[in-house]
Design a protein around this motif. Structure first.
Motif, PDB file in Angstrom:
ATOM      1  N   ALA A 195      -3.791   1.857  -2.539  1.00 32.69           N
ATOM      2  CA  ALA A 195      -3.984   3.496  -2.842  1.00 32.69           C
ATOM      3  C   ALA A 195      -3.919   3.964  -1.259  1.00 32.69           C
ATOM      4  CB  ALA A 195      -5.173   4.107  -3.490  1.00 32.69           C
TER       5      ALA A 195
ATOM      6  N   ALA B 138      -4.868   1.100  -5.990  1.00 33.14           N
ATOM      7  CA  ALA B 138      -4.349   2.212  -6.519  1.00 33.14           C
ATOM      8  C   ALA B 138      -4.998   2.628  -8.012  1.00 33.14           C
ATOM      9  CB  ALA B 138      -3.083   2.106  -6.657  1.00 33.14           C
ATOM     10  N   HIS B 139      -5.123   3.680  -8.325  1.00 35.95           N
ATOM     11  CA  HIS B 139      -5.713   4.168  -9.942  1.00 35.95           C
ATOM     12  C   HIS B 139      -4.219   4.663 -10.636  1.00 35.95           C
ATOM     13  CE1 HIS B 139     -10.308   4.169  -9.761  1.00 35.95           C
ATOM     14  NE2 HIS B 139      -9.701   3.617  -8.544  1.00 35.95           N
TER      15      HIS B 139
ATOM     16  N   THR C  87      -4.564   7.499  -5.719  1.00 36.48           N
ATOM     17  CA  THR C  87      -5.838   7.509  -5.668  1.00 36.48           C
ATOM     18  C   THR C  87      -6.732   7.821  -6.837  1.00 36.48           C
ATOM     19  OG1 THR C  87      -6.282   9.887  -5.149  1.00 36.48           O
ATOM     20  CG2 THR C  87      -5.735   8.500  -3.252  1.00 36.48           C
ATOM     21  N   GLU C  88      -8.156   7.664  -6.848  1.00 39.37           N
ATOM     22  CA  GLU C  88      -8.671   7.804  -8.181  1.00 39.37           C
ATOM     23  C   GLU C  88      -8.564   9.484  -8.602  1.00 39.37           C
ATOM     24  OE1 GLU C  88     -13.109   7.263  -9.922  1.00 39.37           O
ATOM     25  OE2 GLU C  88     -12.772   6.700  -7.888  1.00 39.37           O
ATOM     26  N   ASP C  89      -8.663  10.336  -7.536  1.00 36.64           N
ATOM     27  CA  ASP C  89      -8.524  11.693  -7.733  1.00 36.64           C
ATOM     28  C   ASP C  89      -7.035  11.998  -8.232  1.00 36.64           C
ATOM     29  OD1 ASP C  89     -11.237  12.135  -7.141  1.00 36.64           O
ATOM     30  OD2 ASP C  89     -10.734  12.737  -4.861  1.00 36.64           O
ATOM     31  N   THR C  90      -6.256  11.379  -7.750  1.00 38.22           N
ATOM     32  CA  THR C  90      -4.671  11.546  -8.031  1.00 38.22           C
ATOM     33  C   THR C  90      -4.616  11.209  -9.739  1.00 38.22           C
ATOM     34  OG1 THR C  90      -3.589  11.301  -6.060  1.00 38.22           O
ATOM     35  CG2 THR C  90      -2.318  10.985  -7.831  1.00 38.22           C
TER      36      THR C  90
ATOM     37  N   THR D 193       0.707  -1.273  -0.089  1.00 33.99           N
ATOM     38  CA  THR D 193      -0.031  -0.046  -0.159  1.00 33.99           C
ATOM     39  C   THR D 193       1.051   1.361   0.110  1.00 33.99           C
ATOM     40  OG1 THR D 193      -1.715  -1.149   1.194  1.00 33.99           O
ATOM     41  CG2 THR D 193      -1.843   1.364   1.419  1.00 33.99           C
TER      42      THR D 193
ATOM     43  N   ASP E 178      -8.448   1.542 -11.961  1.00 30.56           N
ATOM     44  CA  ASP E 178      -7.906   0.669 -11.019  1.00 30.56           C
ATOM     45  C   ASP E 178      -6.981  -0.737 -11.478  1.00 30.56           C
ATOM     46  OD1 ASP E 178      -9.999  -0.656 -11.448  1.00 30.56           O
ATOM     47  OD2 ASP E 178     -10.804  -0.808  -9.268  1.00 30.56           O
TER      48      ASP E 178
END
Length: 319
Positions: free
Chosen positions: A271, A277-278, A184-187, A146, A261
């Motif tokens: 993530a 993680a994306h 993350t998805e936002d990253t 992670t 992902d």
């Protein structure tokens, strides 16, 4: 538009019959005569002159300056990767016809008969394949753990996809520069959106006429062929398309890709804050961009228009 293998992707049409000499193809012959390319006698395999390499070096410097947070330059990754990594990413299932495996002669092989020694019945497969994209060496290094913070990478490498064609820009062996985000998805989404705008500005800075097209992405395993419409609807991939020769309907010289992902799941990368993680990347086909510059601006790099993005690099290379 003619289907093309994409910068940062594995897509492409079926291989065509090879030609014996690159000079037999008029656009390639022009580039050879203008001191850009060196024919090898095999389709899709070209050498590059000092003039071409100066332009590549300048392009690399311009890409380094385009990085949003600063980078000392790319890490150069090996052109050969373990087969196990490619299998874990599911590339082999999706595009087996483009993948090139490394074979070797067993210990003790000898003799003077070249065709016998190099015959298919003698060669044995190794645990390595030629890298189909630069970023495939990144995810195994993050596997099975992670992340405590988002990770960003600047990498380059030599890649190979088994397409035997004399079409300009459709090299079997080529170089790729990639800017990758894992987190993350936002990253991942923010990285992709940022590089969409940076690519527009970058190519405008180079005076390159490009169009942006939605495309499907190769990162989704054996079902990718059946997921194309879904990928297009989700806007996961955009290509920056330009002409690289007079006969070219358009070739992808760069792309921005949102992997969601998929690779996080395949490589068990967690993530920050939980969940898989994306990842996303911006990928640049170095040879293709130089060919687009030559096509649009001519054979003398010192005369190329636009702002100083690449001219500064050329001055540095030649100083």
């Amino acid at each position: 538009m003619t289907s093309h293998a994409t910068a940062g992707s594995a897509g492409g049409s079926s291989p065509v019959e090879p030609v014996e000499d690159a000079r037999a193809d008029a656009p390639l012959a022009r580039l050879v005569d203008a001191d850009w390319l060196l024919p090898t006698g095999a389709a899709g395999l070209l050498g590059f002159t000092a003039k071409f390499e100066s332009a590549v070096s300048a392009l690399q410097e311009a890409l380094t300056r385009a990085h949003p947070t600063g980078t000392p330059g790319p890490s150069f990754l090996a052109p050969v990767v373990p087969l196990s990594h490619i299998e874990r990413a599911e590339y082999a299932e999706a595009f087996p016809h483009l993948l090139a495996s490394v074979h070797a002669l067993p210990p003790g092989t000898g003799g003077s008969g070249g065709s016998r020694v190099l015959g298919a019945d003698v060669r044995v497969p190794t645990d390595a394949v030629l890298a189909p994209a630069a970023c495939y060496s990144l995810y195994p290094a993050l596997a099975d753990r992670t992340l405590d913070a988002p990770r960003h990478f600047d990498v380059a490498g030599s890649c190979y996809r088994h397409e035997e064609t004399s079409e300009v820009g459709r090299f079997r062996s080529f170089r790729m520069r990639e800017f990758v985000a894992v987190g993350t998805e936002d990253t991942a989404l923010a990285w992709r959106e940022d590089w969409m705008e940076r690519c527009r500005a970058f190519f405008a800075d180079l005076g390159l006429a490009v169009r942006v097209e939605a495309a499907s992405d190769p990162f989704f395993g054996p079902g990718a062929r059946f997921m194309r419409s879904s990928q297009l609807q989700q806007s996961l991939k955009y290509e920056f398309v330009a002409q690289v020769s007079d006969s070219d309907a358009g070739t992808a010289i760069a792309s921005v890709n949102l992997h969601k992902d998929h690779l996080g799941l395949r490589f068990a990368i967690g993530a920050p804050g939980g969940g898989p993680a994306h990842s996303s990347c911006a990928a640049f086909g170095l040879e293709r961009i130089v060919l687009a510059l030559v096509h649009q601006h001519g054979d003398t790099p010192a005369d190329w228009p636009g702002t100083a993005a690449i001219r500064t690099g050329l001055d540095t290379v030649h100083s």
